[in-house]
Design a protein around this motif. Structure first.
Motif, PDB file in Angstrom:
ATOM      1  N   GLU A 508       0.826  -1.213   0.000  1.00  8.22           N
ATOM      2  CA  GLU A 508       0.000   0.000   0.000  1.00  8.22           C
ATOM      3  C   GLU A 508       0.857   1.258   0.000  1.00  8.22           C
ATOM      4  O   GLU A 508       0.531   2.244  -0.683  1.00  8.22           O
ATOM      5  CB  GLU A 508      -0.906  -0.001   1.232  1.00  8.22           C
ATOM      6  CG  GLU A 508      -1.794   1.238   1.315  1.00  8.22           C
ATOM      7  CD  GLU A 508      -2.626   1.256   2.586  1.00  8.22           C
ATOM      8  OE1 GLU A 508      -3.316   2.256   2.825  1.00  8.22           O
ATOM      9  OE2 GLU A 508      -2.573   0.253   3.347  1.00  8.22           O
ATOM     10  N   LEU A 509       1.966   1.240   0.734  1.00  9.57           N
ATOM     11  CA  LEU A 509       2.777   2.451   0.911  1.00  9.57           C
ATOM     12  C   LEU A 509       3.787   2.660  -0.207  1.00  9.57           C
ATOM     13  O   LEU A 509       3.953   3.784  -0.711  1.00  9.57           O
ATOM     14  CB  LEU A 509       3.497   2.375   2.267  1.00  9.57           C
ATOM     15  CG  LEU A 509       4.425   3.536   2.598  1.00  9.57           C
ATOM     16  CD1 LEU A 509       3.625   4.832   2.732  1.00  9.57           C
ATOM     17  CD2 LEU A 509       5.204   3.250   3.881  1.00  9.57           C
ATOM     18  N   GLN A 512       3.434   3.516  -4.216  1.00  2.00           N
ATOM     19  CA  GLN A 512       2.313   4.368  -4.598  1.00  2.00           C
ATOM     20  C   GLN A 512       2.330   5.692  -3.833  1.00  2.00           C
ATOM     21  O   GLN A 512       2.096   6.764  -4.407  1.00  2.00           O
ATOM     22  CB  GLN A 512       0.977   3.638  -4.344  1.00  2.00           C
ATOM     23  CG  GLN A 512       0.664   2.548  -5.339  1.00  2.00           C
ATOM     24  CD  GLN A 512       1.409   1.261  -5.045  1.00  2.00           C
ATOM     25  OE1 GLN A 512       2.062   1.153  -4.010  1.00  2.00           O
ATOM     26  NE2 GLN A 512       1.316   0.294  -5.968  1.00  2.00           N
ATOM     27  N   MET A 513       2.602   5.639  -2.515  1.00  4.15           N
ATOM     28  CA  MET A 513       2.528   6.851  -1.684  1.00  4.15           C
ATOM     29  C   MET A 513       3.897   7.456  -1.406  1.00  4.15           C
ATOM     30  O   MET A 513       4.063   8.675  -1.433  1.00  4.15           O
ATOM     31  CB  MET A 513       1.832   6.533  -0.352  1.00  4.15           C
ATOM     32  CG  MET A 513       0.406   6.057  -0.502  1.00  4.15           C
ATOM     33  SD  MET A 513      -0.346   5.743   1.105  1.00  4.15           S
ATOM     34  CE  MET A 513      -1.955   5.133   0.620  1.00  4.15           C
ATOM     35  N   ALA A 544       1.483   5.232   5.914  1.00  7.95           N
ATOM     36  CA  ALA A 544       0.421   4.943   4.950  1.00  7.95           C
ATOM     37  C   ALA A 544      -0.862   5.707   5.290  1.00  7.95           C
ATOM     38  O   ALA A 544      -1.625   6.083   4.395  1.00  7.95           O
ATOM     39  CB  ALA A 544       0.141   3.443   4.919  1.00  7.95           C
ATOM     40  N   ALA A 547       0.465   9.786   4.703  1.00  7.98           N
ATOM     41  CA  ALA A 547       1.142  10.198   3.473  1.00  7.98           C
ATOM     42  C   ALA A 547       0.189  10.798   2.445  1.00  7.98           C
ATOM     43  O   ALA A 547       0.569  11.734   1.722  1.00  7.98           O
ATOM     44  CB  ALA A 547       1.891   9.011   2.872  1.00  7.98           C
ATOM     45  N   PRO A 548      -1.074  10.338   2.351  1.00  9.74           N
ATOM     46  CA  PRO A 548      -1.984  11.007   1.399  1.00  9.74           C
ATOM     47  C   PRO A 548      -2.285  12.457   1.766  1.00  9.74           C
ATOM     48  O   PRO A 548      -2.703  13.246   0.906  1.00  9.74           O
ATOM     49  CB  PRO A 548      -3.245  10.142   1.466  1.00  9.74           C
ATOM     50  CG  PRO A 548      -2.774   8.804   1.938  1.00  9.74           C
ATOM     51  CD  PRO A 548      -1.674   9.108   2.893  1.00  9.74           C
ATOM     52  N   LYS A 551       3.194  15.602   2.294  1.00  7.30           N
ATOM     53  CA  LYS A 551       4.466  15.050   1.856  1.00  7.30           C
ATOM     54  C   LYS A 551       5.627  15.616   2.660  1.00  7.30           C
ATOM     55  O   LYS A 551       6.785  15.295   2.382  1.00  7.30           O
ATOM     56  CB  LYS A 551       4.687  15.360   0.366  1.00  7.30           C
ATOM     57  CG  LYS A 551       3.663  14.708  -0.563  1.00  7.30           C
ATOM     58  CD  LYS A 551       3.734  13.184  -0.497  1.00  7.30           C
ATOM     59  CE  LYS A 551       2.738  12.551  -1.447  1.00  7.30           C
ATOM     60  NZ  LYS A 551       2.763  11.054  -1.379  1.00  7.30           N
TER      61      LYS A 551
END
Length: 678
Positions: A508-509, A512-513, A544, A547-548, A551
């Motif tokens: 997940e992390l 992508q992130m 995770a 992070a969305p 940054k």
């Protein structure tokens, strides 16, 4: 003509002359001994040649020795039939060697002839014939190979000429050997015929001319004939063996003796099987036990000694190969790239400290380093790279240095024959030693000898042995610089380890992130403040989650610290679940919040020089008071300003712990021992 050439010519002429002119017994003895010596020389030379062409004169020499031996046979036959004697050598072989029995002598002579004729001569003749055929058949291919190498520029014209000459000489040699082997075969047949002539002619002359009885004539002339046959057949057997050795000799780097010992005994463990087989023969057969057991023991001992010798040779050969490879590697252009490699951690010491690292002298530094790496894995959650330990003659005998990525970060001196006595705070004047400073924490201490050690312990001093001083210093240096030891490659290895049991959070992390480099920056910030990253699953899950939203690495690090609140609380709380702290006052927090500036590069704290000096002095004063009372200084701030205060104080007070309220568990008792206000 040269003297060597003239002597060979005279020898050949004398061989022809002695077939015609009778020789006295004394001269016959001399020539027979020369014949035996010459045959021994030939077989020894044949055994010590590495290739057949080194003894290229052998076919001609074989013809000359055969002629010489036949000439001796003619002379001894003439002397036996004429004078009933052929010298002491023939008489000795006829009486002493065969026990004075004509029958035994005849049997020994026939056995020698059979061995030479049917075994050695036949085999040598066949090998010489096959070798000659294959050598001649392979000549065109060898010539073409030489021409191809010359055309490709791999060899020079001189080298090509030498190779062609060698190929031609090999063909001539094996062709000559094919014909020369026939001389050996004819010599064996001639020996049988000459011996029979001697016996029959001697019987006839003894009975008819000398009026002997049949028994006397048979005994005398049979013994002399057998002696003559033996003195000619023994050298003939030696030369026949030399012929077989030459024609069966394969190309090798050593002589026959070296090749036999190296190849026949290349597997010394097999000698143990031979020894065991001999022991079984002694047990299950009527063979004398005391006869066979010493032989078995000797074979087993030989296998043991050869196994040791082979191990030693292999070790030396490996060392030589390694040295050669290292030398060639240093000569190669690519060797410069190796010089760019920098070790993560280096521990260098003077020659006086070699005993702490040398196991043969009782040193346990290597074992302590292993324990340090285990301790760092448990406390900080990092895998410390391999620590390069080596001596450095440029250092003082008792000095050591610690380097991180090639740069010196710490050093110290220790005395191996003393103990470090760390002061309890109140010095005892009765304790005598060499004043120093404990290298890991900078506390005042003394180097005391063995006699003063017990007295210092009774006075409250903490006694530490030199290896423990070094290992403690190394441990603290690694903790202080842990953030420098974790690069992207190390972070990737840690993440792959988490992926094995928690793949969902990693997938997940990353990527992508966040990238591995961004995760590395978060982990470095945690380690810089001595926060363990061992619970990497929690760290990655927190990243995770947030992070969305942002940054900013600093903000993400603060979220991770809050997620690790229980770990941080236990790290700084005492046994009574209490935490003594300095608290940031309202005026201090307001001033910090007003001084935060934001830019494209991120947020930072900006004070004027006067305010910076006041803040630093107030915090340093209170931290010093806490440290003097034995309390670890901790500054407690609000979550909004913690990271900015840390950025500001990091350069001046790097060891000061700065926590926020959100990083502490609710059940922890906070005891404020001071307030920082402006």
């Amino acid at each position: 003509m040269k003297m060597k050439d003239l002597s060979v010519l005279l020898a050949v002429i004398m061989i022809v002359v002695m077939m015609v002119i009778p020789l006295p017994p004394l001269l016959l003895d001399l020539l027979i001994l020369i014949n035996i010596s010459l045959s021994l020389t030939i077989i020894l030379v044949a055994m010590n040649t590495k290739e057949a062409l080194q003894f290229s004169i052998f076919p001609s020499l074989l013809l000359l020795t055969t002629l010489f031996r036949l000439g001796l046979n003619v002379s001894t036959t003439r002397s036996i039939l004429t004078n009933q004697t052929a010298g002491e050598v023939v008489a000795t072989f006829g009486s002493f060697v065969v026990g004075g029995s004509p029958i035994i002598g005849l049997m020994v002579f026939l056995i020698l002839v059979i061995i030479q004729f049917l075994v050695i001569t036949k085999g040598s003749e066949r090998v010489a014939e096959v070798a000659a055929r294959f050598t001649l058949d392979s000549m065109p291919g060898k010539q073409m190979s030489i021409d191809a190498d010359l055309g490709a520029g791999m060899i020079s014209e001189v080298e090509a000429r030498k190779r062609r000459e060698k190929v031609s000489r090999e063909a001539d040699f094996y062709g000559a050997m094919d014909g020369a082997s026939k001389f050996v075969k004819g010599d064996a047949i001639a020996s049988i015929i000459i011996t029979l002539i001697n016996i029959l002619g001697g019987l006839l002359i003894g009975i008819v001319v000398h009026q002997m009885s049949f028994g006397e004539a048979a005994n005398l002339f049979t013994l002399l004939s057998i002696g003559d046959g033996l003195v000619s057949q023994i050298p003939a057997l030696l030369i026949s063996t030399a012929t077989g050795i030459v024609v069966t000799r394969a190309a090798s780097d050593g002589n026959l003796g070296t090749d036999i010992t190296n190849q026949l005994f290349a597997y010394p463990k097999l000698l143990y099987i031979v020894a065991g087989t001999l022991v079984l023969l002694a047990v299950f057969t009527p063979i004398n036990l005391f006869l066979i057991l010493p032989i078995a023991g000797l074979v087993a001992f030989g296998g043991y000694k050869m196994q040791q010798s082979l191990s030693s040779e292999e070790t030396e050969k490996t060392e030589t190969v390694n040295e050669t490879q290292e030398l060639e590697k240093l000569k190669s252009p690519e060797s410069v790239m190796d010089l760019l490699q920098v070790d993560y951690i280096e521990f260098e010491f003077g020659y006086g400290l070699i005993p702490i690292a040398d196991k043969n002298q009782g040193g346990d530094l290597l074992d302590r380093v292993i324990m340090i790496r285990r301790q760092m894995a448990l406390e900080l959650g990092i895998v410390v790279p391999v620590i390069r330990i080596r001596d450095n003659i440029q250092l003082q005998p008792n000095e050591y240095t610690i380097k991180i990525k090639g740069n010196k970060v710490a050093s110290g001196e220790i005395m191996l024959d003393h103990y470090l006595a760390i002061s309890p705070g109140i010095d005892d004047e009765a304790i005598i030693g060499i004043e120093t400073v404990e290298p890991a924490f900078g506390m005042p201490a003394l180097w005391v000898n063995e006699e003063m050690k017990e007295e210092a312990e009774l006075s409250g001093y903490a006694i530490v042995d030199p290896p423990s001083v070094v290992s403690t210093h190394l441990t603290e240096v690694i903790k202080r610089h842990a953030q420098e030891l974790i690069g992207r490659q190390e972070v990737k290895a840690l993440i792959e380890h988490v992926r094995e049991h928690s793949p969902a959070v990693v997938e997940e992390l990353i990527p992508q992130m966040m990238t591995i480099g961004e995760v590395q920056k978060v982990l470095m910030k945690l380690l810089r403040e001595k926060v363990s990253i061992r619970n990497l699953v929690v760290i990655l899950e927190t990243l995770a989650d947030y992070a969305p939203q942002t940054k900013d690495i600093d903000v993400l690090t603060e979220y991770v610290r809050q997620a690790l609140s229980r770990q941080i609380t236990l790290q700084y709380a005492n046994q009574n679940q209490a935490l003594q702290v300095m608290t940031a006052g309202a005026s201090f927090e307001k001033k910090v919040a007003e001084s935060v500036h934001r830019s494209e590069q991120g947020t930072y704290l900006s004070f004027d020089p006067e305010t910076s000096q006041i803040i630093y002095q107030k915090i340093a004063e209170q931290a010093g008071q806490l440290q003097a009372s034995g309390v670890q200084p901790v500054l407690l701030t609000s979550p909004a300003i913690r990271m900015y205060v840390r950025q500001f104080l990091e350069r001046y007070l790097p060891d000061l712990t700065i926590l926020s309220y959100n990083e502490l568990e609710p059940d922890i008792e906070i005891q404020s021992v001071g307030v920082v206000n402006l």
